[in-house]
Scaffold this active site. Sequence first.
Site, PDB file in Angstrom:
ATOM      1  N   GLN A   1      -2.610 -12.455   7.751  1.00 34.22           N
ATOM      2  CA  GLN A   1      -2.834 -12.091   6.348  1.00 34.22           C
ATOM      3  C   GLN A   1      -2.121 -13.084   5.422  1.00 34.22           C
ATOM      4  O   GLN A   1      -2.681 -13.533   4.414  1.00 34.22           O
ATOM      5  CB  GLN A   1      -2.326 -10.671   6.113  1.00 34.22           C
ATOM      6  CG  GLN A   1      -2.311 -10.234   4.666  1.00 34.22           C
ATOM      7  CD  GLN A   1      -1.939  -8.768   4.543  1.00 34.22           C
ATOM      8  OE1 GLN A   1      -2.753  -7.908   4.761  1.00 34.22           O
ATOM      9  NE2 GLN A   1      -0.697  -8.480   4.186  1.00 34.22           N
TER      10      GLN A   1
ATOM     11  N   MET B   1       0.840  -1.194   0.000  1.00 32.59           N
ATOM     12  CA  MET B   1       0.000   0.000   0.000  1.00 32.59           C
ATOM     13  C   MET B   1       0.883   1.254   0.000  1.00 32.59           C
ATOM     14  O   MET B   1       0.424   2.349   0.352  1.00 32.59           O
ATOM     15  CB  MET B   1      -0.935  -0.003   1.208  1.00 32.59           C
ATOM     16  CG  MET B   1      -1.927  -1.164   1.155  1.00 32.59           C
ATOM     17  SD  MET B   1      -3.462  -0.828   2.007  1.00 32.59           S
ATOM     18  CE  MET B   1      -2.891  -0.635   3.672  1.00 32.59           C
ATOM     19  N   GLY B   2       2.141   1.085  -0.366  1.00 27.43           N
ATOM     20  CA  GLY B   2       3.036   2.241  -0.453  1.00 27.43           C
ATOM     21  C   GLY B   2       3.544   2.690   0.905  1.00 27.43           C
ATOM     22  O   GLY B   2       3.488   1.943   1.872  1.00 27.43           O
TER      23      GLY B   2
ATOM     24  N   HIS C   1       9.264  -3.528   3.512  1.00 29.89           N
ATOM     25  CA  HIS C   1       8.829  -3.778   2.132  1.00 29.89           C
ATOM     26  C   HIS C   1      10.038  -4.150   1.256  1.00 29.89           C
ATOM     27  O   HIS C   1       9.968  -5.062   0.435  1.00 29.89           O
ATOM     28  CB  HIS C   1       8.176  -2.523   1.538  1.00 29.89           C
ATOM     29  CG  HIS C   1       6.928  -2.072   2.233  1.00 29.89           C
ATOM     30  ND1 HIS C   1       6.880  -0.946   3.009  1.00 29.89           N
ATOM     31  CD2 HIS C   1       5.673  -2.594   2.258  1.00 29.89           C
ATOM     32  CE1 HIS C   1       5.646  -0.782   3.473  1.00 29.89           C
ATOM     33  NE2 HIS C   1       4.900  -1.767   3.043  1.00 29.89           N
TER      34      HIS C   1
ATOM     35  N   GLY D   1       4.834 -10.508   3.917  1.00 30.88           N
ATOM     36  CA  GLY D   1       5.581 -10.363   5.166  1.00 30.88           C
ATOM     37  C   GLY D   1       4.917 -11.112   6.320  1.00 30.88           C
ATOM     38  O   GLY D   1       3.695 -11.091   6.478  1.00 30.88           O
ATOM     39  N   GLU D   2       5.754 -11.756   7.136  1.00 27.84           N
ATOM     40  CA  GLU D   2       5.235 -12.435   8.332  1.00 27.84           C
ATOM     41  C   GLU D   2       4.812 -11.437   9.408  1.00 27.84           C
ATOM     42  O   GLU D   2       4.202 -11.816  10.393  1.00 27.84           O
ATOM     43  CB  GLU D   2       6.297 -13.377   8.906  1.00 27.84           C
ATOM     44  CG  GLU D   2       6.508 -14.605   8.064  1.00 27.84           C
ATOM     45  CD  GLU D   2       7.427 -15.617   8.723  1.00 27.84           C
ATOM     46  OE1 GLU D   2       8.050 -15.290   9.754  1.00 27.84           O
ATOM     47  OE2 GLU D   2       7.540 -16.736   8.175  1.00 27.84           O
TER      48      GLU D   2
HETATM   49  P1  AMP Z   1       1.499  -3.011   3.408  1.00 27.76           P
HETATM   50  O1  AMP Z   1       2.065  -1.935   2.534  1.00 27.76           O
HETATM   51  O2  AMP Z   1       1.428  -2.625   4.851  1.00 27.76           O
HETATM   52  O3  AMP Z   1       0.198  -3.554   2.880  1.00 27.76           O
HETATM   53  O4  AMP Z   1       2.534  -4.223   3.353  1.00 27.76           O
HETATM   54  C1  AMP Z   1       2.906  -4.811   2.147  1.00 27.76           C
HETATM   55  C2  AMP Z   1       3.678  -6.077   2.421  1.00 27.76           C
HETATM   56  O5  AMP Z   1       4.849  -5.760   3.186  1.00 27.76           O
HETATM   57  C3  AMP Z   1       2.883  -7.105   3.261  1.00 27.76           C
HETATM   58  O6  AMP Z   1       3.162  -8.410   2.757  1.00 27.76           O
HETATM   59  C4  AMP Z   1       3.445  -6.895   4.639  1.00 27.76           C
HETATM   60  O7  AMP Z   1       3.328  -8.051   5.457  1.00 27.76           O
HETATM   61  C5  AMP Z   1       4.898  -6.602   4.326  1.00 27.76           C
HETATM   62  N1  AMP Z   1       5.545  -5.916   5.439  1.00 27.76           N
HETATM   63  C6  AMP Z   1       5.121  -4.782   6.067  1.00 27.76           C
HETATM   64  N2  AMP Z   1       5.929  -4.492   7.111  1.00 27.76           N
HETATM   65  C7  AMP Z   1       6.870  -5.457   7.150  1.00 27.76           C
HETATM   66  C8  AMP Z   1       7.987  -5.740   7.997  1.00 27.76           C
HETATM   67  N3  AMP Z   1       8.295  -4.951   9.027  1.00 27.76           N
HETATM   68  N4  AMP Z   1       8.743  -6.826   7.732  1.00 27.76           N
HETATM   69  C9  AMP Z   1       8.436  -7.654   6.692  1.00 27.76           C
HETATM   70  N5  AMP Z   1       7.407  -7.448   5.855  1.00 27.76           N
HETATM   71  C10 AMP Z   1       6.628  -6.378   6.079  1.00 27.76           C
END
Ligand code: AMP
Length: 282
Positions: free
Chosen positions: A153, A28-29, A35, A147-148
């Site tokens: 999710q 989501m940027g 990321h 991401g874990e």
């Molecule tokens: P989002 O932009 O928040 O939707 O995240 C996009 C992807 O990045 C998702 O698969 C998240 O789980 C992953 N992600 C976000 N924060 C982290 C993090 N701190 N470590 C690893 N992956 C992450």
Amino acid sequence: MQTINQVVKLRQIVKNQGDGKVGFVPTMGNLHQGHISLVKLAKQQCDQVVVSIFVNRKQFNQKEDFQHYPRTLAEDINKLQQAGVDIVFYPDENAVYPAGVEQSTSVNEPVLTDVLCGASRQGHFEGVTTVVCKLLNMVQPDRLYLGEKDYQQYLVIRKMVADLFIPCQVIPVGTCREKDGLAMSSRNNYLSETERQKAPVLYRTLVHLAEQLSSNSKAFDNLIADAKTTLKAEGFILDYLECRHNTTLQLWQAGEPLNDYRLFVAAFLGSARLIDNIPLEP
Ligand code: AMP
């Protein structure tokens, strides 16, 4: 690196690049190192890496502020260029929901979504599975990187991919943390300076609890209660702190070995809702 906002063009470009493996990182940027760690693994394992940037209205409920979610497209594109991404896909809402967000066909996973974040964020996971299904159909990648940090999710999307026979391998990536242990998240931007200093207590409490449970699982209820008390005393408003199976999300039952389980936490610190999880070691 190519930046594209049209589905037809995206498909043409992905196709034209040949038969190599395509890796996909949906976001989501407002990108941070968490990321980028997904992008790095995708680059190691694939010939072409596609990153999408789309703030998905459908996964926000009314209380959450979709309008104020941080949008930093120019900086994000810069970071992705530096990380060596091949394609940035940033569709607008009409491209993803041509019939309208409410009118769109949606995807619902019925088993893993009624606990943890699914219980407290009504409709959230339906929004997530719907948009990820759409994006997977648009990009048609060989591998999807998740991401874990958002472990539930990851499980929900992995199950959707299996249930709907989407020909794509789902690859989990470990949580990327700040030096003090706080899981990196776009939502950390909502923390004040004082809250930011408090925030790592969430992770530290999980680690401490995991250590204690490993040596004394008989005291499970007391140890969980102590950890909740610690978090409340530090100013967190707790949503949940639970120990659940790392594939079924069933609650841990006394007598079961702890090594297939994880600790999951969600708590508000000021206006920021923080989540984290860690595996329990034998
Ligand atoms: P989002 O932009 O928040 O939707 O995240 C996009 C992807 O990045 C998702 O698969 C998240 O789980 C992953 N992600 C976000 N924060 C982290 C993090 N701190 N470590 C690893 N992956 C992450």
